[in-house]
Design a protein around this motif. Structure first.
Motif, PDB file in Angstrom:
ATOM      1  N   LEU A  26      17.227  -8.087 -13.288  1.00  0.00           N
ATOM      2  CA  LEU A  26      17.154  -6.825 -12.538  1.00  0.00           C
ATOM      3  C   LEU A  26      16.684  -5.686 -13.427  1.00  0.00           C
ATOM      4  CD1 LEU A  26      20.287  -6.960 -10.246  1.00  0.00           C
ATOM      5  CD2 LEU A  26      17.936  -6.586  -9.509  1.00  0.00           C
ATOM      6  N   HIS A  27      17.143  -5.678 -14.659  1.00  0.00           N
ATOM      7  CA  HIS A  27      16.726  -4.628 -15.591  1.00  0.00           C
ATOM      8  C   HIS A  27      15.227  -4.729 -15.888  1.00  0.00           C
ATOM      9  CE1 HIS A  27      16.861  -1.707 -18.767  1.00  0.00           C
ATOM     10  NE2 HIS A  27      16.272  -2.566 -19.574  1.00  0.00           N
ATOM     11  N   ILE A  28      14.706  -5.945 -15.973  1.00  0.00           N
ATOM     12  CA  ILE A  28      13.264  -6.132 -16.199  1.00  0.00           C
ATOM     13  C   ILE A  28      12.476  -5.568 -15.011  1.00  0.00           C
ATOM     14  CG2 ILE A  28      11.424  -7.856 -16.402  1.00  0.00           C
ATOM     15  CD1 ILE A  28      13.070  -7.469 -18.953  1.00  0.00           C
ATOM     16  N   LEU A  29      12.952  -5.826 -13.802  1.00  0.00           N
ATOM     17  CA  LEU A  29      12.266  -5.344 -12.604  1.00  0.00           C
ATOM     18  C   LEU A  29      12.468  -3.853 -12.381  1.00  0.00           C
ATOM     19  CD1 LEU A  29      13.113  -8.268 -10.173  1.00  0.00           C
ATOM     20  CD2 LEU A  29      10.872  -7.753 -11.191  1.00  0.00           C
ATOM     21  N   ASN A  30      13.622  -3.344 -12.787  1.00  0.00           N
ATOM     22  CA  ASN A  30      13.942  -1.936 -12.600  1.00  0.00           C
ATOM     23  C   ASN A  30      14.659  -1.430 -13.858  1.00  0.00           C
ATOM     24  OD1 ASN A  30      14.860   0.568 -11.879  1.00  0.00           O
ATOM     25  ND2 ASN A  30      16.126  -0.112 -10.178  1.00  0.00           N
ATOM     26  N   PRO A  31      13.926  -0.818 -14.783  1.00  0.00           N
ATOM     27  CA  PRO A  31      14.526  -0.374 -16.047  1.00  0.00           C
ATOM     28  C   PRO A  31      15.689   0.610 -15.882  1.00  0.00           C
ATOM     29  CG  PRO A  31      12.147  -0.356 -16.203  1.00  0.00           C
ATOM     30  CD  PRO A  31      12.479  -0.614 -14.764  1.00  0.00           C
ATOM     31  N   SER A  65       5.916  -3.026  -1.857  1.00  0.00           N
ATOM     32  CA  SER A  65       6.915  -3.563  -0.925  1.00  0.00           C
ATOM     33  C   SER A  65       7.382  -4.948  -1.374  1.00  0.00           C
ATOM     34  CB  SER A  65       6.390  -3.594   0.511  1.00  0.00           C
ATOM     35  OG  SER A  65       5.308  -4.481   0.641  1.00  0.00           O
ATOM     36  N   ASP A  66       6.492  -5.732  -1.986  1.00  0.00           N
ATOM     37  CA  ASP A  66       6.897  -7.022  -2.553  1.00  0.00           C
ATOM     38  C   ASP A  66       7.909  -6.811  -3.674  1.00  0.00           C
ATOM     39  OD1 ASP A  66       5.305  -8.497  -0.863  1.00  0.00           O
ATOM     40  OD2 ASP A  66       3.801  -9.008  -2.377  1.00  0.00           O
ATOM     41  N   LEU A  67       7.657  -5.823  -4.522  1.00  0.00           N
ATOM     42  CA  LEU A  67       8.579  -5.522  -5.614  1.00  0.00           C
ATOM     43  C   LEU A  67       9.930  -5.088  -5.057  1.00  0.00           C
ATOM     44  CD1 LEU A  67       9.283  -5.105  -8.588  1.00  0.00           C
ATOM     45  CD2 LEU A  67       8.255  -2.813  -8.408  1.00  0.00           C
ATOM     46  N   LYS A  68       9.908  -4.243  -4.061  1.00  0.00           N
ATOM     47  CA  LYS A  68      11.159  -3.771  -3.455  1.00  0.00           C
ATOM     48  C   LYS A  68      11.957  -4.937  -2.874  1.00  0.00           C
ATOM     49  CE  LYS A  68      13.027  -0.420  -0.293  1.00  0.00           C
ATOM     50  NZ  LYS A  68      13.184  -0.337   1.097  1.00  0.00           N
ATOM     51  N   ARG A  69      11.288  -5.836  -2.162  1.00  0.00           N
ATOM     52  CA  ARG A  69      11.970  -7.002  -1.589  1.00  0.00           C
ATOM     53  C   ARG A  69      12.535  -7.900  -2.689  1.00  0.00           C
ATOM     54  NH1 ARG A  69       7.861  -6.582   2.229  1.00  0.00           N
ATOM     55  NH2 ARG A  69       6.522  -8.023   1.091  1.00  0.00           N
ATOM     56  N   GLU A  70      11.788  -8.088  -3.756  1.00  0.00           N
ATOM     57  CA  GLU A  70      12.251  -8.935  -4.858  1.00  0.00           C
ATOM     58  C   GLU A  70      13.478  -8.318  -5.533  1.00  0.00           C
ATOM     59  OE1 GLU A  70      12.434 -12.236  -7.263  1.00  0.00           O
ATOM     60  OE2 GLU A  70      11.226 -11.932  -5.460  1.00  0.00           O
ATOM     61  N   ILE A  71      13.463  -7.015  -5.740  1.00  0.00           N
ATOM     62  CA  ILE A  71      14.621  -6.345  -6.326  1.00  0.00           C
ATOM     63  C   ILE A  71      15.829  -6.479  -5.409  1.00  0.00           C
ATOM     64  CG2 ILE A  71      15.588  -4.080  -6.927  1.00  0.00           C
ATOM     65  CD1 ILE A  71      12.783  -3.371  -8.061  1.00  0.00           C
ATOM     66  N   GLU A  72      15.649  -6.283  -4.118  1.00  0.00           N
ATOM     67  CA  GLU A  72      16.759  -6.409  -3.167  1.00  0.00           C
ATOM     68  C   GLU A  72      17.314  -7.828  -3.148  1.00  0.00           C
ATOM     69  OE1 GLU A  72      15.041  -5.003   0.472  1.00  0.00           O
ATOM     70  OE2 GLU A  72      15.334  -2.895  -0.061  1.00  0.00           O
ATOM     71  N   ARG A  73      16.435  -8.810  -3.208  1.00  0.00           N
ATOM     72  CA  ARG A  73      16.876 -10.216  -3.227  1.00  0.00           C
ATOM     73  C   ARG A  73      17.716 -10.488  -4.473  1.00  0.00           C
ATOM     74  NH1 ARG A  73      15.651 -14.999  -5.314  1.00  0.00           N
ATOM     75  NH2 ARG A  73      13.865 -14.285  -6.516  1.00  0.00           N
ATOM     76  N   ARG A  74      17.240 -10.018  -5.610  1.00  0.00           N
ATOM     77  CA  ARG A  74      17.971 -10.243  -6.858  1.00  0.00           C
ATOM     78  C   ARG A  74      19.266  -9.429  -6.912  1.00  0.00           C
ATOM     79  NH1 ARG A  74      14.872 -13.152 -10.837  1.00  0.00           N
ATOM     80  NH2 ARG A  74      12.849 -13.592  -9.924  1.00  0.00           N
ATOM     81  N   GLN A  75      19.282  -8.263  -6.294  1.00  0.00           N
ATOM     82  CA  GLN A  75      20.526  -7.486  -6.216  1.00  0.00           C
ATOM     83  C   GLN A  75      21.569  -8.244  -5.398  1.00  0.00           C
ATOM     84  OE1 GLN A  75      18.976  -3.826  -4.598  1.00  0.00           O
ATOM     85  NE2 GLN A  75      19.121  -2.780  -6.573  1.00  0.00           N
ATOM     86  N   TRP A 134       8.385 -15.410 -14.071  1.00  0.00           N
ATOM     87  CA  TRP A 134       7.038 -15.176 -13.553  1.00  0.00           C
ATOM     88  C   TRP A 134       7.143 -14.708 -12.112  1.00  0.00           C
ATOM     89  CZ3 TRP A 134       3.147 -15.535 -16.933  1.00  0.00           C
ATOM     90  CH2 TRP A 134       3.353 -16.280 -18.089  1.00  0.00           C
ATOM     91  N   LEU A 135       6.472 -13.629 -11.820  1.00  0.00           N
ATOM     92  CA  LEU A 135       6.431 -13.109 -10.457  1.00  0.00           C
ATOM     93  C   LEU A 135       5.001 -12.751 -10.108  1.00  0.00           C
ATOM     94  CD1 LEU A 135       9.370 -10.556 -10.493  1.00  0.00           C
ATOM     95  CD2 LEU A 135       9.356 -12.786  -9.416  1.00  0.00           C
ATOM     96  N   GLN A 136       4.647 -13.033  -8.877  1.00  0.00           N
ATOM     97  CA  GLN A 136       3.354 -12.569  -8.379  1.00  0.00           C
ATOM     98  C   GLN A 136       3.640 -11.653  -7.206  1.00  0.00           C
ATOM     99  OE1 GLN A 136       0.468 -15.574  -7.529  1.00  0.00           O
ATOM    100  NE2 GLN A 136      -0.925 -14.127  -6.583  1.00  0.00           N
ATOM    101  N   LEU A 137       3.452 -10.373  -7.434  1.00  0.00           N
ATOM    102  CA  LEU A 137       3.745  -9.371  -6.420  1.00  0.00           C
ATOM    103  C   LEU A 137       2.453  -8.719  -5.987  1.00  0.00           C
ATOM    104  CD1 LEU A 137       6.778  -7.780  -8.267  1.00  0.00           C
ATOM    105  CD2 LEU A 137       6.853  -9.493  -6.463  1.00  0.00           C
TER     106      LEU A 137
END
Length: 64
Positions: A53-58, A14-24, A7-10
């Protein structure tokens, strides 16, 4: 592999970008640990992080 819900609340892109970077960062830390140890538990967690990561960025893919 057990399935987990994510579950994510973005608020915006920019929230999505930060979340992807954190998970990377988490993924790369786990990948480094797996390369050094080869532990099965670390591999399983690494694959879970790759899936997240794939869910956030296919466009993200990882093969081990």
């Amino acid at each position: 592999m057990r399935s987990k819900m994510m579950w994510l609340q973005l608020e915006d892109e920019s929230d999505l970008k930060r979340e992807i970077e954190r998970r990377q960062d988490e993924f790369l830390d786990l990948y480094s640990l797996y390369r050094h140890t080869g532990l099965l538990g670390v591999k399983e967690e690494l694959l879970r992080k790759a899936y997240e990561l794939h869910i956030l960025n296919p466009n993200f893919s990882f093969h081990i």
